[in-house]
Design an enzyme around this catalytic site. Structure first.
Site, PDB file in Angstrom:
ATOM      1  N   HIS A 101       0.943  -1.100   0.143  1.00  0.00           N
ATOM      2  CA  HIS A 101      -0.060   0.086  -0.101  1.00  0.00           C
ATOM      3  C   HIS A 101       0.861   1.193  -0.147  1.00  0.00           C
ATOM      4  O   HIS A 101       1.820   1.090   0.338  1.00  0.00           O
ATOM      5  CB  HIS A 101      -1.052   0.071   1.190  1.00  0.00           C
ATOM      6  CG  HIS A 101      -0.320   0.056   2.312  1.00  0.00           C
ATOM      7  ND1 HIS A 101       0.334  -0.777   3.157  1.00  0.00           N
ATOM      8  CD2 HIS A 101      -0.211   1.282   3.245  1.00  0.00           C
ATOM      9  CE1 HIS A 101       0.970  -0.574   4.343  1.00  0.00           C
ATOM     10  NE2 HIS A 101       0.582   0.804   4.579  1.00  0.00           N
ATOM     11  N   ASP A 103       0.602   5.112   1.913  1.00  0.00           N
ATOM     12  CA  ASP A 103      -0.149   5.568   2.915  1.00  0.00           C
ATOM     13  C   ASP A 103      -1.308   6.372   2.702  1.00  0.00           C
ATOM     14  O   ASP A 103      -1.133   7.473   2.012  1.00  0.00           O
ATOM     15  CB  ASP A 103       0.831   6.056   4.064  1.00  0.00           C
ATOM     16  CG  ASP A 103       1.759   5.154   4.757  1.00  0.00           C
ATOM     17  OD1 ASP A 103       1.188   4.090   4.925  1.00  0.00           O
ATOM     18  OD2 ASP A 103       2.494   5.661   5.254  1.00  0.00           O
ATOM     19  N   HIS A 238       4.572   0.078   0.082  1.00  0.00           N
ATOM     20  CA  HIS A 238       5.475  -0.513   1.325  1.00  0.00           C
ATOM     21  C   HIS A 238       4.654  -1.642   1.713  1.00  0.00           C
ATOM     22  O   HIS A 238       3.555  -1.723   1.618  1.00  0.00           O
ATOM     23  CB  HIS A 238       6.057   0.385   2.336  1.00  0.00           C
ATOM     24  CG  HIS A 238       5.014   0.914   2.967  1.00  0.00           C
ATOM     25  ND1 HIS A 238       4.545   2.133   2.786  1.00  0.00           N
ATOM     26  CD2 HIS A 238       4.631   1.065   4.319  1.00  0.00           C
ATOM     27  CE1 HIS A 238       3.564   2.778   3.592  1.00  0.00           C
ATOM     28  NE2 HIS A 238       3.753   1.910   4.464  1.00  0.00           N
ATOM     29  N   ARG A 252       6.087   6.650  14.601  1.00  0.00           N
ATOM     30  CA  ARG A 252       5.933   7.180  12.876  1.00  0.00           C
ATOM     31  C   ARG A 252       5.447   8.785  13.082  1.00  0.00           C
ATOM     32  O   ARG A 252       4.408   8.860  13.817  1.00  0.00           O
ATOM     33  CB  ARG A 252       5.162   6.487  12.086  1.00  0.00           C
ATOM     34  CG  ARG A 252       5.118   6.824  10.669  1.00  0.00           C
ATOM     35  CD  ARG A 252       4.272   6.057   9.982  1.00  0.00           C
ATOM     36  NE  ARG A 252       2.924   6.432  10.033  1.00  0.00           N
ATOM     37  CZ  ARG A 252       1.960   5.849   9.597  1.00  0.00           C
ATOM     38  NH1 ARG A 252       2.142   4.713   8.854  1.00  0.00           N
ATOM     39  NH2 ARG A 252       0.697   6.260   9.926  1.00  0.00           N
TER      40      ARG A 252
END
Length: 289
Positions: A101, A103, A238, A252
């Protein structure tokens, strides 16, 4: 491997398609000069791995993200206490996304970059892979590229009754900094191509989903505690491998992006004939991102 003539930065590519390790950096005390080199390495390699950042504070992590742009406050993922800009990617709390996918493409302006710092790693497994969507686009045939340049795609997500979002973006986006074209669809969030019939859209997207993550477009990184990965969310996909049972925890910071730009749609949206079944109400209902 290359060494910067003006700093201690060492760049070590990790694969032919994309990705590089960066050595000789202290993100806790980052200078403008070194940040400029990191930014250029990111444009060149699409994902960079800044190793040995065990002492990075939450404040410095957030400050690093703000050098790229405005930092996002994520709508539904868990956050670090006292630092809402930092999302926790916790394998013990649903933080396993083992599907390719990009993000949050379901937003009108998806993130431009993500900065993930690994806190806890399993003793083995838990690697992450990335793919280069410039190469995926460039290695399609010329007739297919020409058609894709004139299409858009709908991206959406639904998580129970708490969060729903929908956006329409070009199937091929133009990178705002490099001017290069890349594929911009992904299996997790791309629902359909509105200019095509349902069967045509499903068939074409299935091909693009599979082709865009072929091994020749990819790199793979094995994490160590304190490693920091920065990836350009505009031109990569990723995948976090779910091949471990021990805890895995990352922190993150996500940098807000711009509205994806590309060629306008060259055809109107397909209109189903009266009584024809088209898009099911439950298409792409993602319950656990």
């Amino acid at each position: 491997m290359s060494v910067s003539p003006t700093s201690q930065l060492v760049v070590k590519p990790v694969a032919g398609a994309l990705g590089a390790e960066l050595h000789g950096i202290d993100l806790e005390h980052l200078t403008d000069e070194v940040f400029a080199e990191i930014h250029q390495a990111l444009l060149d390699y699409l994902v960079v791995f800044i190793v040995g950042q065990q002492g990075l504070s939450p404040q410095a992590h957030i400050a690093f993200g703000r050098r790229f742009g405005e930092v996002e406050l994520h709508p539904y993922l868990p956050r670090l206490d006292g630092h809402p800009e930092i999302v926790l990617i916790d394998s013990e709390r649903g933080g396993k996304v083992d599907v390719w996918h990009t993000d949050m493409t379901f937003h009108q302006s998806p993130p431009q970059a993500s900065i993930l710092r690994m806190i806890t790693c399993p003793s083995r497994g838990g690697d992450t892979m990335w793919t280069n969507q410039y190469l995926a686009y460039e290695q399609l045939s010329a007739p297919l590229r020409d058609m894709l340049d004139g299409l858009t795609a709908v991206h959406r997500i639904r998580i129970g009754d708490e969060f729903t979002s929908r956006a329409e973006h070009p199937v091929v986006r133009v990178h705002p900094e490099t001017g290069r074209r890349s594929l911009y669809v992904n299996r997790l969030f791309t629902s359909h191509i509105p200019q095509l019939t349902r069967n045509e859209s499903d068939t074409l997207l299935q091909h693009l989903f599979e082709f865009s993550v072929a091994p020749q477009f990819s790199c793979r990184f094995s994490w160590r505690p304190g490693d920091v990965a920065v990836w350009d969310n505009r031109v990569t996909q990723h995948y976090a491998l779910n091949d471990y049972a021990e805890p895995r925890l990352g922190q993150r910071v996500t940098v807000l992006g711009d509205h994806p730009e590309g060629d306008p749609a060259r055809w109107p949206d397909y209109r189903a004939a009266p009584g024809e079944r088209y898009w099911p109400a439950t298409v792409n209902a993602v319950e656990n991102y």
